[in-house]
Design an enzyme around this catalytic site. Structure first.
Site, PDB file in Angstrom:
ATOM      1  N   SER A   1      -9.950   0.862  28.213  1.00  0.00           N
ATOM      2  CA  SER A   1      -9.386   1.340  27.048  1.00  0.00           C
ATOM      3  C   SER A   1     -11.186   2.707  26.566  1.00  0.00           C
ATOM      4  O   SER A   1     -12.228   1.551  26.898  1.00  0.00           O
ATOM      5  CB  SER A   1      -9.447  -0.003  26.034  1.00  0.00           C
TER       6      SER A   1
ATOM      7  N   LYS B   1      -5.127  -5.921  28.684  1.00  0.00           N
ATOM      8  CA  LYS B   1      -5.398  -4.742  27.631  1.00  0.00           C
ATOM      9  C   LYS B   1      -3.911  -4.211  27.326  1.00  0.00           C
ATOM     10  O   LYS B   1      -4.147  -3.623  25.905  1.00  0.00           O
ATOM     11  CB  LYS B   1      -4.890  -3.322  29.355  1.00  0.00           C
TER      12      LYS B   1
ATOM     13  N   HIS C   1      -4.669  -6.494  24.278  1.00  0.00           N
ATOM     14  CA  HIS C   1      -6.006  -4.916  23.359  1.00  0.00           C
ATOM     15  C   HIS C   1      -4.917  -4.456  22.904  1.00  0.00           C
ATOM     16  O   HIS C   1      -5.094  -4.126  22.024  1.00  0.00           O
ATOM     17  CB  HIS C   1      -6.728  -4.542  24.701  1.00  0.00           C
ATOM     18  N   ASN C   2      -4.008  -3.898  22.858  1.00  0.00           N
ATOM     19  CA  ASN C   2      -3.571  -2.304  22.946  1.00  0.00           C
ATOM     20  C   ASN C   2      -2.518  -2.907  21.901  1.00  0.00           C
ATOM     21  O   ASN C   2      -1.920  -2.157  20.076  1.00  0.00           O
ATOM     22  CB  ASN C   2      -2.594  -1.680  23.270  1.00  0.00           C
TER      23      ASN C   2
ATOM     24  N   GLU D   1      -4.471  -3.287  18.740  1.00  0.00           N
ATOM     25  CA  GLU D   1      -4.876  -2.578  18.299  1.00  0.00           C
ATOM     26  C   GLU D   1      -3.803  -1.559  16.849  1.00  0.00           C
ATOM     27  O   GLU D   1      -4.654  -1.358  16.318  1.00  0.00           O
ATOM     28  CB  GLU D   1      -5.151  -1.479  19.338  1.00  0.00           C
TER      29      GLU D   1
HETATM   30  N1  LIG Z   1      -5.591   8.872  27.453  1.00  0.00           N
HETATM   31  C1  LIG Z   1      -5.552   8.099  26.665  1.00  0.00           C
HETATM   32  O1  LIG Z   1      -6.511   8.141  26.405  1.00  0.00           O
HETATM   33  C2  LIG Z   1      -6.032   6.625  28.164  1.00  0.00           C
HETATM   34  C3  LIG Z   1      -6.723   5.554  28.231  1.00  0.00           C
HETATM   35  C4  LIG Z   1      -6.556   4.390  28.765  1.00  0.00           C
HETATM   36  C5  LIG Z   1      -5.749   4.411  29.549  1.00  0.00           C
HETATM   37  N2  LIG Z   1      -5.067   5.633  30.222  1.00  0.00           N
HETATM   38  C6  LIG Z   1      -4.365   5.155  31.382  1.00  0.00           C
HETATM   39  O2  LIG Z   1      -4.881   6.390  32.087  1.00  0.00           O
HETATM   40  C7  LIG Z   1      -3.489   7.008  33.206  1.00  0.00           C
HETATM   41  C8  LIG Z   1      -4.093   8.516  32.604  1.00  0.00           C
HETATM   42  O3  LIG Z   1      -3.827   9.044  31.650  1.00  0.00           O
HETATM   43  P1  LIG Z   1      -3.928  10.688  31.745  1.00  0.00           P
HETATM   44  O4  LIG Z   1      -3.661  10.941  30.060  1.00  0.00           O
HETATM   45  O5  LIG Z   1      -5.897  11.000  32.265  1.00  0.00           O
HETATM   46  O6  LIG Z   1      -3.069  11.641  32.604  1.00  0.00           O
HETATM   47  P2  LIG Z   1      -1.635  11.688  32.287  1.00  0.00           P
HETATM   48  O7  LIG Z   1      -0.936  12.430  31.382  1.00  0.00           O
HETATM   49  O8  LIG Z   1      -0.908   9.279  31.962  1.00  0.00           O
HETATM   50  O9  LIG Z   1      -1.094  11.813  33.556  1.00  0.00           O
HETATM   51  C9  LIG Z   1      -2.022  12.977  34.330  1.00  0.00           C
HETATM   52  C10 LIG Z   1      -1.759  12.706  36.294  1.00  0.00           C
HETATM   53  O10 LIG Z   1      -1.219  11.645  36.593  1.00  0.00           O
HETATM   54  C11 LIG Z   1      -0.888  12.981  37.484  1.00  0.00           C
HETATM   55  N3  LIG Z   1       0.611  12.271  38.161  1.00  0.00           N
HETATM   56  C12 LIG Z   1       2.494  12.621  37.506  1.00  0.00           C
HETATM   57  N4  LIG Z   1       2.551  12.635  38.857  1.00  0.00           N
HETATM   58  C13 LIG Z   1       2.214  12.327  39.761  1.00  0.00           C
HETATM   59  C14 LIG Z   1       3.198  12.152  40.597  1.00  0.00           C
HETATM   60  N5  LIG Z   1       4.052  11.847  40.774  1.00  0.00           N
HETATM   61  N6  LIG Z   1       1.888  11.705  42.116  1.00  0.00           N
HETATM   62  C15 LIG Z   1       1.260  11.850  41.857  1.00  0.00           C
HETATM   63  N7  LIG Z   1       0.186  12.156  40.433  1.00  0.00           N
HETATM   64  C16 LIG Z   1       0.131  12.747  39.650  1.00  0.00           C
HETATM   65  C17 LIG Z   1      -0.954  14.570  37.274  1.00  0.00           C
HETATM   66  O11 LIG Z   1      -1.077  15.237  38.868  1.00  0.00           O
HETATM   67  P3  LIG Z   1      -0.840  16.384  38.273  1.00  0.00           P
HETATM   68  O12 LIG Z   1      -2.152  17.125  37.238  1.00  0.00           O
HETATM   69  O13 LIG Z   1      -1.016  17.304  40.007  1.00  0.00           O
HETATM   70  O14 LIG Z   1       0.142  16.654  37.541  1.00  0.00           O
HETATM   71  C18 LIG Z   1      -2.464  14.267  36.783  1.00  0.00           C
HETATM   72  O15 LIG Z   1      -3.496  13.865  37.353  1.00  0.00           O
HETATM   73  C19 LIG Z   1      -2.512   6.585  32.525  1.00  0.00           C
HETATM   74  O16 LIG Z   1      -1.588   5.151  33.428  1.00  0.00           O
HETATM   75  C20 LIG Z   1      -3.155   6.400  31.110  1.00  0.00           C
HETATM   76  O17 LIG Z   1      -1.556   5.469  30.241  1.00  0.00           O
HETATM   77  C21 LIG Z   1      -4.986   7.012  29.298  1.00  0.00           C
END
Ligand SMILES: NC(=O)c1ccc[n+]([C@@H]2O[C@H](COP(=O)([O-])OP(=O)(O)OC[C@H]3O[C@@H](n4cnc5c(N)ncnc54)[C@H](OP(=O)(O)O)[C@@H]3O)[C@@H](O)[C@H]2O)c1
Length: 479
Positions: free
Chosen positions: A130, A185, A188-189, A192
């Site tokens: 988080s 987690k 936590h959300n 939130e």
């Molecule tokens: N954003 C936040 O504040 C936050 C906070 C905590 C946790 N998270 C979690 O962290 C994770 C990443 O979040 P994010 O916001 O950075 O990215 P995201 O938009 O959730 O995911 C994009 C990423 O996933 C890859 N991807 C999607 N489909 C795929 C597949 N079938 N095979 C391989 N790779 C694939 C994409 O690759 P390509 O580049 O090739 O498309 C890209 O690297 C998520 O689970 C999210 O819920 C996010």
């Protein structure tokens, strides 16, 4: 290629890329991989100076770049993409290697994945992270599940990159086995969501009942942030409220559509609470409030509904009212956390996770979205009494709520009289009153159920199950 990287990150969107940079900035050599290779090379081009990165273009190259036992972090979209990535990498790994899923996975998926990979000798570490993109880069709060052995190999690295709170304590702990980290987690959300809803209600009361401008409310929130409500969310709320839209010169909060989304973890917190039979009414109201806000058609069709006549407050009345809202917000916040920690305790018991509530409160003190001074108090309460039945059983919190309750009730009277929706404040107070009630109408509910469905009931004066012959002479029989 030499096998030098201590850790690898696959999935280099906003979270993965910042997490990879955080590891590198902390002195670790980081292997990089992303389905679309351009992201990998872009990261190295932009931030290659920050540390040692090993960019790779294929799963094989990525795995070969990692020292053994391998530590491989997945930061991809939660759900099917996570399974796809595991399917791609697992055949390339060996017993003892670790896959760390840092995405927002559902804990039931994490339990399934952990079990499947355990059969292959691979440690699957479902890890809640988080703090958004800033946290991922500068130090998030980290909630790893998985095996004790994997934490031994991974913990020191996570401790180094995590946020620090108090006397430099790392905001990470081994939460418990398999899905425990993702469960915590999730809650936590959920908390939130509740925190944000309560803050929203406080804002609307100050606006509609006290008659204050967003700028004035921002000032009030800044004052609150210097007291017991000191928290990241109160701090950013003040910033959002004082922001003026450049295009219209209007307060930003007035030009944004008032429709919020509810998805993923907030909703899961309520769904799972229902399964576990845990009353998380404050969190549920927060999810429902977002859901209601999104029903534009329903709201448009309801504009003709009559409301009460608004009454303006004098300057001194408004100031006194603002102080009462602070009390109501604080008391309601205590209830949200009480409910969230109850859900964690229930999950821990159901899945045999042995989660330490004090440790959870401790790692939420820094890095994460709900970080707040208040979490020091929760940590202390659970440290003093690890088996605390409820946060409200802690004398300190009980005393504070007792001191706040008159104002809390007065705020709800004002909200009701003036027609301002405050489902979070109201649910919190109803929960509090239900807990302290000598008798609840559940006795009547049991009577009704026995009447129409012979569901039986238990008595207050002796053991056993009973049924009344409602359609007959109304005598009572043992059931
Ligand atoms: N954003 C936040 O504040 C936050 C906070 C905590 C946790 N998270 C979690 O962290 C994770 C990443 O979040 P994010 O916001 O950075 O990215 P995201 O938009 O959730 O995911 C994009 C990423 O996933 C890859 N991807 C999607 N489909 C795929 C597949 N079938 N095979 C391989 N790779 C694939 C994409 O690759 P390509 O580049 O090739 O498309 C890209 O690297 C998520 O689970 C999210 O819920 C996010």
């Amino acid at each position: 290629m030499s096998t030098t990287a201590q850790i690898g990150v696959t999935g280099l969107a906003v979270m993965g890329r910042n997490l990879a940079r955080n590891f590198a900035r902390n002195g670790y050599t980081v292997a990089l991989h992303n389905r679309t290779a351009s992201r990998t090379h872009q990261l190295v081009e932009e931030f290659g100076e920050e540390g040692i990165f090993v960019p790779t273009d294929s799963a094989e190259e990525f795995v070969a770049a990692l020292e053994r036992p391998r530590r491989l972090v997945i930061m991809v979209k939660a759900g099917e993409p996570t399974d796809a990535v595991i399917k791609e990498f697992a055949p390339l790994l060996e017993a003892g290697d670790m896959i760390i899923d840092g995405g927002n996975a559902h804990f039931a998926d994490t339990r399934r994945r952990e079990k499947e990979l355990r059969e292959q000798g691979i440690h699957f570490v479902g890890t809640g992270i988080s703090g958004g993109e800033e946290g991922a880069l500068h130090g998030p709060s980290i909630m790893p599940g998985g095996s004790v052995e994997s934490y031994a190999a991974l913990g020191p690295m996570l401790e180094r990159i995590s946020a620090k709170a108090g006397a430099c304590a790392p905001c990470v702990t081994h939460v418990g086995p398999d899905g425990a980290g993702h469960f915590v987690k999730m809650v936590h959300n959920g908390i939130e969501y509740a925190d944000m809803q309560l803050i929203g209600e406080a804002y609307q009361l100050l606006r509609d009942v006290a008659g204050y401008s967003p700028e004035k409310i921002a000032e009030i929130f800044r004052t609150w942030n210097e007291g017991r409500l000191d928290s990241y969310l109160i701090d950013i709320t003040a910033d959002v409220l004082s922001h003026v839209d450049a295009a219209t010169d209007q307060p930003f909060v007035d030009i944004v559509q008032d429709q919020a989304e509810q998805k993923g973890t907030g909703r899961w917190t309520v769904q799972i609470a229902l399964d576990l039979g845990v009353p998380v009414s404050g969190i549920a109201e927060a999810v429902f409030a977002r859901s209601l806000s999104g029903h534009a058609e329903l709201r448009a069709a309801s504009r003709h509904l009559a409301g009460p006549k608004a009454t303006a407050l004098s300057e001194s009345e408004a100031a006194a009212f603002a102080d009462r809202v602070e009390q109501a917000l604080y008391a309601s916040k205590i209830v949200s956390y009480t409910q969230g920690f109850h859900e964690i305790a229930a999950g821990s018991e159901t899945y045999d996770w042995n989660i330490d509530s004090a440790a959870v409160a401790r790692i939420w003190r820094g890095g994460c979205i709900i970080r707040a001074a208040f979490l020091d108090r929760i940590t202390a309460a659970y440290e003093a009494e690890p088996e605390l039945v409820s946060l409200l059983s802690d004398k300190g919190f009980a005393d504070e709520i007792a001191a706040a309750q008159d104002d809390w009730r007065a705020v709800l009277v004002a909200a009701t009289t003036q027609g301002v929706p405050t489902p979070g404040f109201a649910a919190a107070l109803a929960y509090y009153d239900a807990l302290r009630a000598e008798r609840l109408p559940a006795a009547l509910t049991q009577g009704q159920r026995d009447f129409f469905g012979a569901h039986t009931y238990r008595r207050t004066d002796r053991e056993g199950s009973f049924h009344t012959l409602w359609g007959g002479d109304r005598s009572e029989v043992d059931a």
